[in-house]
Design a protein around this motif. Sequence first.
Motif, short mmCIF file in Angstrom:
data_model
loop_
_atom_site.label_atom_id
_atom_site.label_comp_id
_atom_site.label_asym_id
_atom_site.label_seq_id
_atom_site.Cartn_x
_atom_site.Cartn_y
_atom_site.Cartn_z
N ASP A 96 0.86 -1.19 0.00
CA ASP A 96 0.00 0.00 0.00
C ASP A 96 0.89 1.24 0.00
N ALA A 97 1.30 1.64 -1.20
CA ALA A 97 2.28 2.72 -1.33
C ALA A 97 1.79 4.03 -0.74
N ARG A 98 0.50 4.31 -0.85
CA ARG A 98 -0.04 5.58 -0.36
C ARG A 98 0.07 5.67 1.17
N GLU A 99 -0.31 4.60 1.87
CA GLU A 99 -0.24 4.60 3.32
C GLU A 99 1.20 4.57 3.82
N ILE A 100 2.04 3.82 3.13
CA ILE A 100 3.45 3.76 3.51
C ILE A 100 4.09 5.14 3.38
N THR A 101 3.75 5.85 2.31
CA THR A 101 4.28 7.21 2.12
C THR A 101 3.80 8.14 3.23
N ARG A 102 2.52 8.04 3.59
CA ARG A 102 1.99 8.88 4.68
C ARG A 102 2.70 8.59 5.99
N LEU A 103 2.90 7.31 6.29
CA LEU A 103 3.55 6.95 7.55
C LEU A 103 5.03 7.32 7.55
N LYS A 104 5.64 7.37 6.37
CA LYS A 104 7.03 7.85 6.28
C LYS A 104 7.10 9.33 6.64
N LYS A 105 6.13 10.13 6.15
CA LYS A 105 6.09 11.54 6.49
C LYS A 105 5.86 11.73 7.98
N GLU A 106 4.97 10.93 8.56
CA GLU A 106 4.72 11.00 10.00
C GLU A 106 5.99 10.64 10.78
N LEU A 107 6.73 9.66 10.25
CA LEU A 107 7.98 9.25 10.90
C LEU A 107 8.99 10.39 10.91
N ALA A 108 9.07 11.12 9.79
CA ALA A 108 9.99 12.26 9.73
C ALA A 108 9.59 13.33 10.75
N THR A 109 8.27 13.55 10.92
CA THR A 109 7.80 14.50 11.92
C THR A 109 8.16 14.05 13.32
N CYS A 110 7.95 12.75 13.61
CA CYS A 110 8.32 12.20 14.92
C CYS A 110 9.81 12.37 15.19
N ARG A 111 10.62 12.18 14.16
CA ARG A 111 12.06 12.29 14.32
C ARG A 111 12.45 13.73 14.69
N ALA A 112 11.80 14.71 14.05
CA ALA A 112 12.09 16.11 14.37
C ALA A 112 11.62 16.48 15.78
N VAL A 113 10.44 15.97 16.18
CA VAL A 113 9.91 16.29 17.51
C VAL A 113 10.79 15.71 18.60
N ILE A 114 11.20 14.43 18.46
CA ILE A 114 12.00 13.82 19.52
C ILE A 114 13.37 14.48 19.59
N ARG A 115 13.89 14.94 18.45
CA ARG A 115 15.18 15.65 18.48
C ARG A 115 15.05 16.95 19.28
N SER A 116 13.91 17.65 19.09
CA SER A 116 13.72 18.91 19.82
C SER A 116 13.65 18.66 21.33
N TYR A 117 12.98 17.57 21.74
CA TYR A 117 12.89 17.27 23.17
C TYR A 117 14.25 16.85 23.73
N VAL A 118 15.04 16.14 22.93
CA VAL A 118 16.38 15.76 23.39
C VAL A 118 17.21 17.01 23.65
N LEU A 119 17.14 17.98 22.72
CA LEU A 119 17.88 19.23 22.89
C LEU A 119 17.37 20.00 24.10
N GLU A 120 16.04 20.02 24.27
CA GLU A 120 15.46 20.78 25.38
C GLU A 120 15.85 20.18 26.72
#
Length: 290
Positions: A96-120
């Motif tokens: 399911d390429a469409r859902e996999i692509t969506r979840l990849k974008k969500e994963l990139a968002t999660c990666r940015a959020v957790i990085r910000s909390y690590v820095l904080e």
Amino acid sequence: MNKKILIPAIILVLLLLGGIGYLYKSLDDQKKVNQDMQELAELDKKEMQNEYEQFARQYSEMKTQISNDSIVAQLTQEQLRTQQLLQELKQVKASDAREITRLKKELATCRAVIRSYVLEIDSLNRLNQNLTAENTRVRGQYEEATRQIEGLNQEKSSLSQKVAIAAQLDAVGINMTMNDKKGKATKKIDKAKNLQVNFSIARNPTASNGVKTVYVRIQTPNGQTLSNGGTFSYENRSLEYSMKKQVEYGGNETPVSMFWNISEFLGEGSYKVSIFCDGHLIGSRSFNLN
């Protein structure tokens, strides 16, 4: 049978057999390609799943490193969101390429959020370590710094799904020189007619663009501020500034130069330059004047 009929018939049969063989080989090759693509998709899905699981574990570890209830609540919320996305990933098909692509974008968002909390959290921990190392001789300064940290924690706890660290400006390449009456740099403090402070506001595409008011604060070796009478707000209090300037910032590195005219005798020693913008301390550096 007549040779004129037999030979073309044999040739036709051979061509048909060759065509069937070629078609079979093409279908077999396509089947292998599809199988390889399916295996790659499954591998990609597995790697995404591992990363989501790693993020969920990191949130659990970070909650044990901080005692701020508000930040712990934010971490718990982000952890639940990560676990929900993990369950969605487990249920979706790798094809399911469409859902996999969506979840990849969500994963990139999660990666940015957790990085910000690590820095904080790292920033808060380093500030707390510095405070605990304070000598009893400067108890008053320690208590004031503690109040500043508490104010910082309250400000950070009010943030909702916004990475303040990522949007904060930084002053880089901070330098201060003395100029004589001809505007040339001099190393002798008794010949200096003004102090020139140069720096650049670093490139930050996540920061808001527009006109920024930049404040520069120069403190003498005895802790006094070279002031022109103006003040600005910083962490719920008013601070004196030495210079201020309106700067048009568009997200790219922006050079800034400011001048302080010397109207009084300046003693030798270490002078501290602090730069503020958007309610944040964006850079500081000390310079020895002889």
